[in-house]
Scaffold this motif. Structure first.
Motif, short mmCIF file in Angstrom:
data_model
loop_
_atom_site.label_atom_id
_atom_site.label_comp_id
_atom_site.label_asym_id
_atom_site.label_seq_id
_atom_site.Cartn_x
_atom_site.Cartn_y
_atom_site.Cartn_z
N ASP A 44 -75.66 -85.34 -31.24
CA ASP A 44 -76.80 -84.26 -32.45
C ASP A 44 -76.77 -83.39 -32.26
O ASP A 44 -76.22 -81.81 -32.14
N ILE A 45 -76.00 -82.94 -30.42
CA ILE A 45 -76.00 -81.68 -29.78
C ILE A 45 -74.32 -80.91 -30.33
O ILE A 45 -75.24 -79.78 -30.52
N VAL A 46 -73.61 -81.42 -30.46
CA VAL A 46 -72.38 -80.89 -30.89
C VAL A 46 -72.37 -81.05 -32.13
O VAL A 46 -72.13 -79.64 -32.76
N ALA A 47 -73.25 -81.97 -32.60
CA ALA A 47 -73.59 -81.41 -34.50
C ALA A 47 -73.59 -79.99 -34.25
O ALA A 47 -73.55 -79.11 -35.24
N GLU A 48 -75.00 -80.22 -34.13
CA GLU A 48 -75.83 -78.37 -34.40
C GLU A 48 -75.19 -77.36 -33.29
O GLU A 48 -75.58 -76.71 -34.21
N ALA A 49 -74.39 -77.66 -32.74
CA ALA A 49 -73.11 -76.91 -31.80
C ALA A 49 -72.60 -76.27 -33.11
O ALA A 49 -72.38 -75.11 -33.36
N PHE A 50 -71.90 -76.98 -33.62
CA PHE A 50 -70.58 -76.74 -35.03
C PHE A 50 -71.81 -76.00 -35.41
O PHE A 50 -71.45 -75.21 -36.58
N TYR A 51 -72.82 -76.60 -35.95
CA TYR A 51 -73.96 -75.63 -37.03
C TYR A 51 -73.69 -73.92 -36.65
O TYR A 51 -73.96 -73.46 -38.09
N GLN A 52 -74.56 -73.92 -35.38
CA GLN A 52 -75.26 -72.67 -35.31
C GLN A 52 -73.56 -71.92 -34.98
O GLN A 52 -73.75 -70.84 -35.02
N LEU A 53 -72.21 -72.07 -34.68
CA LEU A 53 -71.30 -71.59 -34.84
C LEU A 53 -70.66 -71.02 -35.96
O LEU A 53 -70.57 -69.89 -36.73
N TYR A 54 -71.07 -71.95 -37.07
CA TYR A 54 -71.31 -71.65 -38.63
C TYR A 54 -71.65 -70.75 -38.95
O TYR A 54 -71.03 -70.10 -40.02
N ARG A 55 -73.33 -70.83 -38.17
CA ARG A 55 -73.94 -69.51 -38.65
C ARG A 55 -74.35 -67.96 -38.83
O ARG A 55 -74.11 -67.04 -39.27
N ARG A 56 -73.23 -68.31 -37.32
CA ARG A 56 -72.98 -67.23 -36.79
C ARG A 56 -71.25 -66.83 -36.55
O ARG A 56 -70.73 -65.61 -35.52
N TRP A 57 -70.71 -67.13 -37.31
CA TRP A 57 -69.18 -67.00 -37.41
C TRP A 57 -69.40 -65.53 -37.49
O TRP A 57 -68.29 -65.21 -37.03
N LYS A 58 -69.74 -64.71 -38.63
CA LYS A 58 -69.73 -63.56 -38.81
C LYS A 58 -69.98 -62.54 -37.59
O LYS A 58 -70.00 -61.26 -38.26
N LYS A 59 -70.63 -62.86 -36.70
CA LYS A 59 -71.23 -62.09 -35.72
C LYS A 59 -69.95 -62.51 -34.55
O LYS A 59 -70.54 -61.95 -33.27
N LEU A 60 -69.84 -62.86 -34.71
CA LEU A 60 -68.65 -63.21 -32.84
C LEU A 60 -67.31 -62.35 -33.51
O LEU A 60 -66.98 -61.34 -34.39
N ARG A 61 -66.89 -61.57 -31.95
CA ARG A 61 -66.19 -60.76 -32.18
C ARG A 61 -64.97 -60.60 -32.75
O ARG A 61 -63.83 -59.72 -33.38
N GLU A 62 -64.64 -62.43 -32.51
CA GLU A 62 -63.10 -62.30 -32.87
C GLU A 62 -63.31 -63.96 -33.32
O GLU A 62 -64.21 -64.46 -32.21
N LEU A 65 -68.72 -71.66 -28.53
CA LEU A 65 -69.86 -73.73 -28.44
C LEU A 65 -70.11 -74.16 -27.38
O LEU A 65 -70.34 -75.03 -27.44
N ARG A 66 -69.10 -73.66 -26.55
CA ARG A 66 -68.65 -74.33 -24.98
C ARG A 66 -70.17 -73.87 -24.48
O ARG A 66 -71.10 -75.07 -23.78
N SER A 67 -70.78 -72.37 -24.67
CA SER A 67 -72.24 -72.03 -24.51
C SER A 67 -73.07 -72.62 -24.89
O SER A 67 -74.05 -73.19 -24.27
N VAL A 68 -72.86 -72.74 -26.32
CA VAL A 68 -74.22 -73.03 -27.17
C VAL A 68 -74.00 -74.41 -26.44
O VAL A 68 -75.77 -75.55 -26.27
#
Length: 171
Positions: free
Chosen positions: A40-58, A66-69
């Protein structure tokens, strides 16, 4: 000029590649940090990565993010479980954070090491897992945990000393 559809396809392809290459590592990280609901934690982390993808520097920052999340979500869930357990009646059963499948697959030495890891304070456990299982450098660990490099050294040193004592007693 790229269209919004092309950007979405590129994003989805990049996320699919990251998922394929990092899912297992993130799952192991959550388990080693003591999560009893690692999937569940990893799924939530990937979901947060998906939501914030455009805000990543690169795109290269995605794995560190992802690791931090995963670290943060695990820490939050463990805190929540501590509060719940503090107010719940004691229940005889398995150790927190373990499942029958996980315990059955581990060898005896691995079980002893994981049990010793579970006894460590959360910050020491996080620092050791990030350092020795994921092979991260101090600066990367500090960024993932949100602490200074000096604190990483301190947590790692204290954690190794405690693990050494516990495992030497076992022999």
């Amino acid at each position: 000029m790229t269209t919004p559809i092309e950007v979405a396809v590129d994003q989805d392809a990049a996320l699919a590649e990251i998922f394929g290459s990092q899912y297992g590592a993130m799952l192991r990280l959550a388990v080693l940090l003591g999560a009893d609901d690692a999937e569940d934690i990893v799924a939530e982390a990937f979901y947060q990565l998906y939501r914030r993808w455009k805000k990543l520097r690169e795109a290269g920052a995605a794995v560190a993010y992802l690791r931090s999340v995963v670290c943060n979500l695990t820490r939050m869930r463990l805190r929540h479980l501590q509060v719940v357990r503090r107010h719940a009646t004691p229940d005889a059963g398995m150790l927190p954070g373990s499942s029958a499948e996980t315990e059955a697959l581990l060898q005896d030495d691995q079980r002893a090491l994981v049990a010793a890891l579970k006894e460590l304070p959360a910050r020491q456990r996080e620092a050791l897992v990030l350092r020795h299982w994921l092979g991260l450098r101090e600066a990367e660990i500090a960024a993932a945990m949100g602490i200074s490099c000096g604190a990483v050294k301190s947590h790692t040193s204290r954690g190794m000393a405690a693990l050494t004592r516990v495992l030497e007693e076992r022999r």
